[in-house]
Design an enzyme around this catalytic site. Sequence first.
Site, PDB file in Angstrom:
ATOM      1  NE  ARG A  21     -45.011 -84.694  -0.680  1.00 22.60           N
ATOM      2  CZ  ARG A  21     -43.747 -85.068  -0.726  1.00 22.60           C
ATOM      3  NH1 ARG A  21     -42.984 -84.924   0.345  1.00 22.60           N
ATOM      4  NH2 ARG A  21     -43.223 -85.582  -1.815  1.00 22.60           N
ATOM      5  CD  GLU A  22     -50.480 -79.851  -5.044  1.00 23.37           C
ATOM      6  OE1 GLU A  22     -51.034 -80.438  -6.002  1.00 23.37           O
ATOM      7  OE2 GLU A  22     -50.685 -80.161  -3.845  1.00 23.37           O
ATOM      8  CG  LEU A  23     -49.368 -74.771   1.811  1.00 21.98           C
ATOM      9  CD1 LEU A  23     -49.466 -73.426   1.097  1.00 21.98           C
ATOM     10  CD2 LEU A  23     -50.445 -74.889   2.887  1.00 21.98           C
ATOM     11  CB  SER A 436     -32.625 -88.473  11.055  1.00 22.26           C
ATOM     12  OG  SER A 436     -33.201 -87.394  11.754  1.00 22.26           O
ATOM     13  CB  CYS A 519     -46.024 -84.062   4.457  1.00 23.02           C
ATOM     14  SG  CYS A 519     -46.721 -82.459   4.074  1.00 23.02           S
ATOM     15  CG  ASP A 602     -36.007 -93.093  18.522  1.00 20.23           C
ATOM     16  OD1 ASP A 602     -35.250 -93.073  19.504  1.00 20.23           O
ATOM     17  OD2 ASP A 602     -35.671 -92.715  17.385  1.00 20.23           O
ATOM     18  CG  HIS A 644     -35.900 -89.173  21.061  1.00 14.71           C
ATOM     19  ND1 HIS A 644     -35.401 -88.100  21.755  1.00 14.71           N
ATOM     20  CD2 HIS A 644     -36.649 -88.662  20.054  1.00 14.71           C
ATOM     21  CE1 HIS A 644     -35.825 -86.978  21.182  1.00 14.71           C
ATOM     22  NE2 HIS A 644     -36.577 -87.298  20.154  1.00 14.71           N
ATOM     23  CD  GLU A 668     -39.522 -80.189  24.169  1.00 17.25           C
ATOM     24  OE1 GLU A 668     -39.130 -79.013  24.257  1.00 17.25           O
ATOM     25  OE2 GLU A 668     -40.400 -80.670  24.890  1.00 17.25           O
ATOM     26  CG  HIS A 697     -39.068 -79.267  15.493  1.00 16.57           C
ATOM     27  ND1 HIS A 697     -38.518 -80.097  16.441  1.00 16.57           N
ATOM     28  CD2 HIS A 697     -39.835 -80.052  14.710  1.00 16.57           C
ATOM     29  CE1 HIS A 697     -38.952 -81.328  16.244  1.00 16.57           C
ATOM     30  NE2 HIS A 697     -39.751 -81.328  15.203  1.00 16.57           N
TER      31      HIS A 697
END
Length: 758
Positions: A21-23, A436, A519, A602, A644, A668, A697
């Site tokens: 997950r470097e990017l 969350s 991710c 959900d 949801h 949404e 988001h």
Amino acid sequence: MTAVAPFTATIIGSPRIGPNRELKRAVEKYWAGRIDRTELESIAATLRRNTWESLVAAGLDSVPVNTFSYYDQVLDTALLVGALPARVADIADDLDRYFAAARGNDEVAPLEMTKWFDTNYHYLVPEIGTKTRFSLNPAKVLGELKEARAQGIPARPVVIGPVTFLALSKAVDGAGAPIDRLEELVGVYAELLELLAEHGVGWVQLDEPVLVTDILENAAELAGRTYGLLGGLAKRPALFVASYFGELTDALPALARTPVEAIGIDLVAGGVSAAAAVPELAGKIVVAGIVDGRNVWRTDLEAALGTLATLLGSAGGVAVSTSCSTLHVPYSLDAEPDIDAALRSWLAFGFEKVTEVVTLARGLKDGREAIAADVAASNAAIASRRSDPRLNNGHVRSRISSIIASGTKRGPADQRRAVQNERLRLPSLPTTTIGSYPQTSAIRVARADLRSGQIDAAEYERRMKSEIADVIALQEQLGLDVLVHGEPERNDMVQYFAEQLDGFFATQNGWVQSYGSRCVRPPILYGDVSRPKPMTVEWITYAQSLTDKPVKGMLTGPVTILAWSFVRDDQPLAETAAQVALAIRDETVDLQSAGIAIIQVDEPALRELLPLRSKDKDAYLRWAVDAFRLSTSGVADSTQIHTHLCYSEFGEVIGAIADLDADVTSIEAARSHMEVLGDLNAVGFSNSVGPGIYDIHSPRVPGVEELTSSLREALKSVPAERLWVNPDCGLKTRTTDEVTASLQHLVAAAKHARSTSA
């Protein structure tokens, strides 16, 4: 055009987030101002170089480039063809302009986001308005091409095709359907192809996955016209039109009659029969997507070689490929040391799929004997999987049959509403959140300390309960009506349950990109599913003990668990969904017994698994609804069931949303401006609904007036007694400061709306 050599082994595309997950980390540091653009670009270049080198070393003779992205490939295409929204035009820095379109900022709203076909990847929806003027901006394509050539890579630039780009775009400002501007956009693609030819490019891949769907009624005609024009250019590279995620049907002969040199066919989701019946393929290279790019199961090399051999007689040439980009699977099994030997032998992640492609290409060229050892290993793994007892739990299967036979309906909705209102005594327009709360640094440190052995399970539990207490206190302070425990103990809404259910394996490093820098680690659902013990009851009852307000039990639904896992492919999805639903059902019953009055199950991925062809949709929706009802029908009418859904095009599943028969559905709506409410009303939806008014988001903190305006719009479609007030989705990706300010405004907007709607 000059003749070019055919290729024999390739993949459709590759992941870009980095094996570790470097990017993700670099991009988030750039957003936070902790690194500059130069460092970000250096990390990105290293990731590209390493990816290309590994593909060449594995034996591919054509390597896709321009598949790297800082955020999303559809957004990259919008930039390529000059279709970024006008509201970001005044941002001077091109990279910041790009990220503003993706994420928004204090002044600019982001592009809408939705699912990429039937995957768990999200793309940004381009906006095509009357003022949109297509123009070529080839810097990214040429830049990556130059990098690859400097490394000696046999590079094949990849671009989303014009038909797919416009079909997935959204009309704004009163403009007509974006697809009506296809001829204009094809002109820009012609410029690109001529430019690439000038740079000596041999092959270009144009991705047209929309051709395997029913999104466009005249898809075959449009494909034939588009690639007749592009294929007829005097100066261009050889054209490879790639399809994936399904069968091309009538678009296949339409493409085969154009001058393109190669056509990609998904033989995993589609099949080989249609290709064998198209005589025009005799003059084309068929890029055979025989290795599954979306799931993690090892390829049956014996069967795959036989399928490839059948194509040899009907195609001008056959190249072996993955069925789609390996963006959708983890990088390599090498990062998973804890998989048991049997399960490991059944699997292939991204790198292993590349080796399968190369192996099959060698077998196709040199004969089965050349890969006899590989075929023998494949056969042994398949036999091991078929005989493993973990794949057949008779007790689970008999329980499901018994429950289904006795029925999975709850009482009438109005009857349930009456007893729930009496029990809960909530105000009109009740406020809540989806589940969350921000994953703080303290949570991440505690999780890392537990993994490394620096703390024991008891200390981890103490720290998580401290986080829960803080979240409950914050919600009390903010004045929310229905609370959540914040989910600090959960790494992911699917993985958390997978780690506690038999039949799953949760990876340690199996990361895949969901959107942007987000991710996930989809677990592997390999066997029959059962629940050894309660999974959430202790956490939820602790949270409830801290407040007199109702705290929701938070569960993930069976369809979403399937959609966000790598699911066994040896039985129908409906059977697997019912097994997961049974486990969730048992959890709802235990939560109810513990005194929890509201339980949220959900299903954000309900739309995601919808088949791409209309003929297959009804059957899917029937078993998806049945699975949800199986999971939620074990509780009394006085227990309020929420669900949801988020970030999908809901129109095609709107009837199924109503059929779920949840007491409250949060959905949404912020980016789509409450459009979904009219659709719900059109199908007679009469239960309670919480259209999201806060887009989580984006880092933007919406003002009270903005949120109040959204509520006013919602109240035009839904009466106050059935309307809930909530964000679009969970809050784990936001900061505590952003969440606190946004929820303060949300509560204030609800109070204002109550006073004016009374």
